[in-house]
Design a protein around this motif. Sequence first.
Motif, PDB file in Angstrom:
ATOM      1  N   GLN A  30       0.834  -1.205   0.000  1.00  0.00           N
ATOM      2  CA  GLN A  30       0.000   0.000   0.000  1.00  0.00           C
ATOM      3  C   GLN A  30       0.870   1.257   0.000  1.00  0.00           C
ATOM      4  O   GLN A  30       0.591   2.210  -0.724  1.00  0.00           O
ATOM      5  CB  GLN A  30      -0.941  -0.008   1.213  1.00  0.00           C
ATOM      6  CG  GLN A  30      -1.893   1.161   1.277  1.00  0.00           C
ATOM      7  CD  GLN A  30      -2.885   1.185   0.125  1.00  0.00           C
ATOM      8  OE1 GLN A  30      -3.192   0.165  -0.479  1.00  0.00           O
ATOM      9  NE2 GLN A  30      -3.382   2.358  -0.198  1.00  0.00           N
ATOM     10  N   ASP A  31       1.924   1.256   0.795  1.00  0.00           N
ATOM     11  CA  ASP A  31       2.812   2.416   0.836  1.00  0.00           C
ATOM     12  C   ASP A  31       3.488   2.665  -0.505  1.00  0.00           C
ATOM     13  O   ASP A  31       3.625   3.809  -0.936  1.00  0.00           O
ATOM     14  CB  ASP A  31       3.876   2.239   1.928  1.00  0.00           C
ATOM     15  CG  ASP A  31       3.308   2.385   3.330  1.00  0.00           C
ATOM     16  OD1 ASP A  31       2.188   2.931   3.482  1.00  0.00           O
ATOM     17  OD2 ASP A  31       3.991   1.950   4.280  1.00  0.00           O
ATOM     18  N   LEU A  33       2.319   1.740  -3.466  1.00  0.00           N
ATOM     19  CA  LEU A  33       1.279   2.124  -4.419  1.00  0.00           C
ATOM     20  C   LEU A  33       0.948   3.609  -4.320  1.00  0.00           C
ATOM     21  O   LEU A  33       0.711   4.270  -5.328  1.00  0.00           O
ATOM     22  CB  LEU A  33       0.007   1.294  -4.182  1.00  0.00           C
ATOM     23  CG  LEU A  33      -1.159   1.552  -5.116  1.00  0.00           C
ATOM     24  CD1 LEU A  33      -0.845   1.058  -6.529  1.00  0.00           C
ATOM     25  CD2 LEU A  33      -2.415   0.882  -4.581  1.00  0.00           C
ATOM     26  N   THR A  34       0.941   4.123  -3.110  1.00  0.00           N
ATOM     27  CA  THR A  34       0.525   5.512  -2.883  1.00  0.00           C
ATOM     28  C   THR A  34       1.693   6.474  -2.683  1.00  0.00           C
ATOM     29  O   THR A  34       1.470   7.670  -2.473  1.00  0.00           O
ATOM     30  CB  THR A  34      -0.437   5.595  -1.684  1.00  0.00           C
ATOM     31  OG1 THR A  34       0.218   5.075  -0.530  1.00  0.00           O
ATOM     32  CG2 THR A  34      -1.725   4.824  -1.956  1.00  0.00           C
ATOM     33  N   ASP A  36       4.495   9.095  -3.290  1.00  0.00           N
ATOM     34  CA  ASP A  36       4.689  10.153  -4.275  1.00  0.00           C
ATOM     35  C   ASP A  36       5.974   9.860  -5.036  1.00  0.00           C
ATOM     36  O   ASP A  36       7.055   9.833  -4.467  1.00  0.00           O
ATOM     37  CB  ASP A  36       4.775  11.513  -3.594  1.00  0.00           C
ATOM     38  CG  ASP A  36       4.826  12.668  -4.582  1.00  0.00           C
ATOM     39  OD1 ASP A  36       5.034  12.423  -5.795  1.00  0.00           O
ATOM     40  OD2 ASP A  36       4.665  13.816  -4.147  1.00  0.00           O
ATOM     41  N   SER A  43       1.479   9.614  -7.417  1.00  0.00           N
ATOM     42  CA  SER A  43       1.753   8.195  -7.189  1.00  0.00           C
ATOM     43  C   SER A  43       1.204   7.337  -8.325  1.00  0.00           C
ATOM     44  O   SER A  43       0.464   7.819  -9.189  1.00  0.00           O
ATOM     45  CB  SER A  43       1.092   7.757  -5.879  1.00  0.00           C
ATOM     46  OG  SER A  43      -0.320   7.839  -6.007  1.00  0.00           O
ATOM     47  N   CYS A  45      -0.994   5.099  -7.725  1.00  0.00           N
ATOM     48  CA  CYS A  45      -2.428   5.112  -7.414  1.00  0.00           C
ATOM     49  C   CYS A  45      -3.091   6.372  -7.976  1.00  0.00           C
ATOM     50  O   CYS A  45      -4.186   6.307  -8.527  1.00  0.00           O
ATOM     51  CB  CYS A  45      -2.621   5.007  -5.897  1.00  0.00           C
ATOM     52  SG  CYS A  45      -4.330   4.770  -5.406  1.00  0.00           S
ATOM     53  N   GLY A  46      -2.414   7.515  -7.867  1.00  0.00           N
ATOM     54  CA  GLY A  46      -2.944   8.757  -8.430  1.00  0.00           C
ATOM     55  C   GLY A  46      -3.096   8.671  -9.932  1.00  0.00           C
ATOM     56  O   GLY A  46      -4.091   9.145 -10.499  1.00  0.00           O
ATOM     57  N   ASN A  49      -6.086   6.435 -10.682  1.00  0.00           N
ATOM     58  CA  ASN A  49      -7.320   7.187 -10.449  1.00  0.00           C
ATOM     59  C   ASN A  49      -7.588   8.163 -11.586  1.00  0.00           C
ATOM     60  O   ASN A  49      -8.729   8.314 -12.028  1.00  0.00           O
ATOM     61  CB  ASN A  49      -7.234   7.925  -9.112  1.00  0.00           C
ATOM     62  CG  ASN A  49      -7.712   7.103  -7.950  1.00  0.00           C
ATOM     63  OD1 ASN A  49      -8.903   6.831  -7.817  1.00  0.00           O
ATOM     64  ND2 ASN A  49      -6.789   6.685  -7.096  1.00  0.00           N
ATOM     65  N   THR A  88     -10.540  10.878  -6.774  1.00  0.00           N
ATOM     66  CA  THR A  88     -10.058   9.645  -6.161  1.00  0.00           C
ATOM     67  C   THR A  88     -11.213   8.656  -6.045  1.00  0.00           C
ATOM     68  O   THR A  88     -12.195   8.931  -5.363  1.00  0.00           O
ATOM     69  CB  THR A  88      -9.446   9.924  -4.777  1.00  0.00           C
ATOM     70  OG1 THR A  88      -8.342  10.815  -4.941  1.00  0.00           O
ATOM     71  CG2 THR A  88      -8.961   8.644  -4.120  1.00  0.00           C
ATOM     72  N   ASP A  91      -7.937   4.066  -2.897  1.00  0.00           N
ATOM     73  CA  ASP A  91      -6.489   4.156  -2.672  1.00  0.00           C
ATOM     74  C   ASP A  91      -5.819   2.791  -2.630  1.00  0.00           C
ATOM     75  O   ASP A  91      -4.742   2.641  -2.066  1.00  0.00           O
ATOM     76  CB  ASP A  91      -6.191   4.955  -1.404  1.00  0.00           C
ATOM     77  CG  ASP A  91      -6.679   4.259  -0.142  1.00  0.00           C
ATOM     78  OD1 ASP A  91      -7.348   3.211  -0.224  1.00  0.00           O
ATOM     79  OD2 ASP A  91      -6.373   4.775   0.949  1.00  0.00           O
ATOM     80  N   SER A  92      -6.479   1.800  -3.248  1.00  0.00           N
ATOM     81  CA  SER A  92      -5.889   0.463  -3.317  1.00  0.00           C
ATOM     82  C   SER A  92      -6.306  -0.187  -4.633  1.00  0.00           C
ATOM     83  O   SER A  92      -7.312   0.200  -5.242  1.00  0.00           O
ATOM     84  CB  SER A  92      -6.347  -0.402  -2.137  1.00  0.00           C
ATOM     85  OG  SER A  92      -7.726  -0.727  -2.268  1.00  0.00           O
TER      86      SER A  92
END
Length: 178
Positions: A30-31, A33-34, A36, A43, A45-46, A49, A88, A91-92
């Motif tokens: 998770q860290d 993936l998100t 910066d 990221s 993930c960004g 999205n 968003t 976040d996963s």
Amino acid sequence: MSILEHIALLARYNADMNQKLYDAAAQLSQDELTADRSAFFGSLCGTMNHMLAGDTIWLKRFAAHPAAFPALQAMHDIPLPSGSLRHTFGDSVAALRPYREQLDAMILALAPQLQPGHVDGTLEYRSTQGVLFHKHFGSVLLHFFNHQTHHRGQASTLLTQAGIDIGVTDLLAWVPGA
């Protein structure tokens, strides 16, 4: 190949590549993936999205086409992303994947519903700032797929930087033999 055959090819390529992207992203914590990564949308993930937001906006525009494509009827019930292109959805990978698969299924279903008169015609739509446009629909569809490919390229780079190989990404791998 006709433009309709190209669009069908791009729809298959898009769905397959999104699956590869999500499978690769699922290997990250998770860290990771998100985190910066100084990408345009921050990221991975960004970026994912943003791709969902862009696809949602375009598919809603396509759903308003006078042909009333059955594949896009569900788009009428999906709200426009708030915050526009930085919306968003989650976040996963687990949170984003069902919506990604829903959109890809609509895109795959749309391709065979397109007719020459549709793609040769005009799409009328408003930008996210409210500006009215009239554009060649076939060219807009090609832009739609190009936008996805562009951002998947960014996502692929972010994955590579994180030590994950997404595999072959060239459209050529999807082009049928003669």
